[in-house]
Design a protein around this motif. Structure first.
Motif, PDB file in Angstrom:
ATOM      1  N   LEU A 262       0.830  -1.212   0.000  1.00  0.00           N
ATOM      2  CA  LEU A 262       0.000   0.000   0.000  1.00  0.00           C
ATOM      3  C   LEU A 262       0.862   1.260   0.000  1.00  0.00           C
ATOM      4  N   ILE A 263       1.981   1.218   0.755  1.00  0.00           N
ATOM      5  CA  ILE A 263       2.882   2.381   0.784  1.00  0.00           C
ATOM      6  C   ILE A 263       3.556   2.536  -0.570  1.00  0.00           C
ATOM      7  N   VAL A 264       3.889   1.400  -1.211  1.00  0.00           N
ATOM      8  CA  VAL A 264       4.471   1.465  -2.551  1.00  0.00           C
ATOM      9  C   VAL A 264       3.498   2.174  -3.491  1.00  0.00           C
ATOM     10  N   PHE A 265       2.211   1.829  -3.341  1.00  0.00           N
ATOM     11  CA  PHE A 265       1.188   2.463  -4.167  1.00  0.00           C
ATOM     12  C   PHE A 265       1.095   3.955  -3.917  1.00  0.00           C
ATOM     13  N   MET A 266       1.157   4.345  -2.626  1.00  0.00           N
ATOM     14  CA  MET A 266       1.095   5.776  -2.299  1.00  0.00           C
ATOM     15  C   MET A 266       2.305   6.504  -2.866  1.00  0.00           C
TER      16      MET A 266
ATOM     17  N   PHE B  14      -7.880   4.522  -0.441  1.00  0.00           N
ATOM     18  CA  PHE B  14      -6.717   3.954   0.240  1.00  0.00           C
ATOM     19  C   PHE B  14      -7.042   3.653   1.701  1.00  0.00           C
ATOM     20  N   LEU B  15      -7.652   4.633   2.383  1.00  0.00           N
ATOM     21  CA  LEU B  15      -7.932   4.438   3.814  1.00  0.00           C
ATOM     22  C   LEU B  15      -8.912   3.287   4.013  1.00  0.00           C
ATOM     23  N   PHE B  16      -9.923   3.198   3.124  1.00  0.00           N
ATOM     24  CA  PHE B  16     -10.871   2.081   3.207  1.00  0.00           C
ATOM     25  C   PHE B  16     -10.128   0.757   3.125  1.00  0.00           C
TER      26      PHE B  16
END
Lengths: 100, 179
Positions: free
Chosen positions: A29-33, B70-72
């Motif tokens: 998820l951090i990679v995506f951000m 993202f938060l979801f």
């Protein structure tokens, strides 16, 4: 107003932090951000040059980048939910086998 | 003149510090919130660059829609702090080194090789990038790309639904007591 090179250097630093996030973080998820951060750096350069040359084309490009980024995030997060369901982890180092 | 540069400096510090906060946060929720702040500050920079429509789109699409998604997902998966042991030795060091090399190259190109004038940006006409101008350009010159974009969004919707669809939902509704 600041000169355009200021905006360019700021965008380069943002892009660098995004690259760093993609390369050293392992939470997918951090990679995506970090990818989103890199998109944002490119958008900033587009808008800055659109202002420099007084042409709207750069801003229209930003508009398209935003739409494609939204589509990409929807697909990517759906993939991530599916991967989490099968592997119970979204660590990118765990995604190393092609057989489910 | 000088206040413009001062304002830019303040916003630049905000942008860079929120990006670094996104990068180093252990908790993915904090990373997402840092990124929201980062998108908002970049939107302020867009306003200073004379792009109010793009700034509003940035706030609604990026800081609003995408980051809420993202938060979801972070909260749905419970994936706030998943950072196990690395399986590739020396990967972080090597990645960091490559990123620094890229930073050096980009800075060298931008500062010494681009030949951009150091003069401050000039003020555009007052109706330069208002919603009217953006709309006229988008629907005259860029009509075909605009339509292609709508297909991309349609494909994204269908793809997201198919990827996250589970096959056993129907069974569970038909026979609730079996499993």
């Amino acid at each position: 107003m600041a000169p355009i090179s200021y905006y360019l250097v700021l965008a380069i630093i943002m892009f660098f932090i995004g690259i760093l996030g993609v390369l050293i973080r392992r939470n997918a998820l951090i990679v995506f951000m970090s990818l989103e951060l890199m998109f944002n750096a490119a958008n900033l350069v587009f808008v800055a040059f659109s202002r420099q040359y007084q042409a709207l084309n750069g801003q229209i490009s930003v508009f398209f980048v935003m739409t494609v980024a939204a589509a990409e995030v929807a697909i990517g997060l759906a993939l991530m939910v599916t991967i989490f369901r099968t592997k119970h982890s979204i660590d990118v180092d765990q995604m190393n086998n092609l057989k489910g | 003149m000088i206040t413009g540069i001062l304002f830019f400096d303040v916003m630049a510090v905000l942008v860079i510090s929120t990006s670094i906060g996104m990068l180093v946060s252990r908790n993915a929720v904090y990373s997402a919130l840092f990124l929201v702040l980062n998108f908002a500050s970049v939107a302020v920079l867009y306003v200073t660059l004379g792009a109010p429509f793009i700034a509003m789109a940035q706030v609604t699409v990026y800081a609003g829609a995408i980051m809420i998604l993202f938060l979801f997902v972070i909260m749905l998966l419970g994936a706030e702090r998943l950072e196990g042991e690395s399986t590739i030795r020396g990967q972080r060091l090597f990645g960091g080194l490559l990123a620094v090399i890229l930073l050096g190259e980009l800075t060298w190109m931008a500062v010494f090789q681009s030949g951009l004038s150091p003069a401050a940006l000039t003020m555009p006409a007052s109706d330069f990038a208002g919603p009217t101008q953006i709309g006229l350009t988008l629907f005259n010159t860029y009509l075909l790309p605009f339509e292609v974009t709508s297909f991309i969004l349609l494909v994204a919707i269908i793809g997201a639904i198919i990827l996250t669809k589970t096959d056993n939902i129907g069974k569970r509704i038909i026979r609730p007591g079996k499993d």
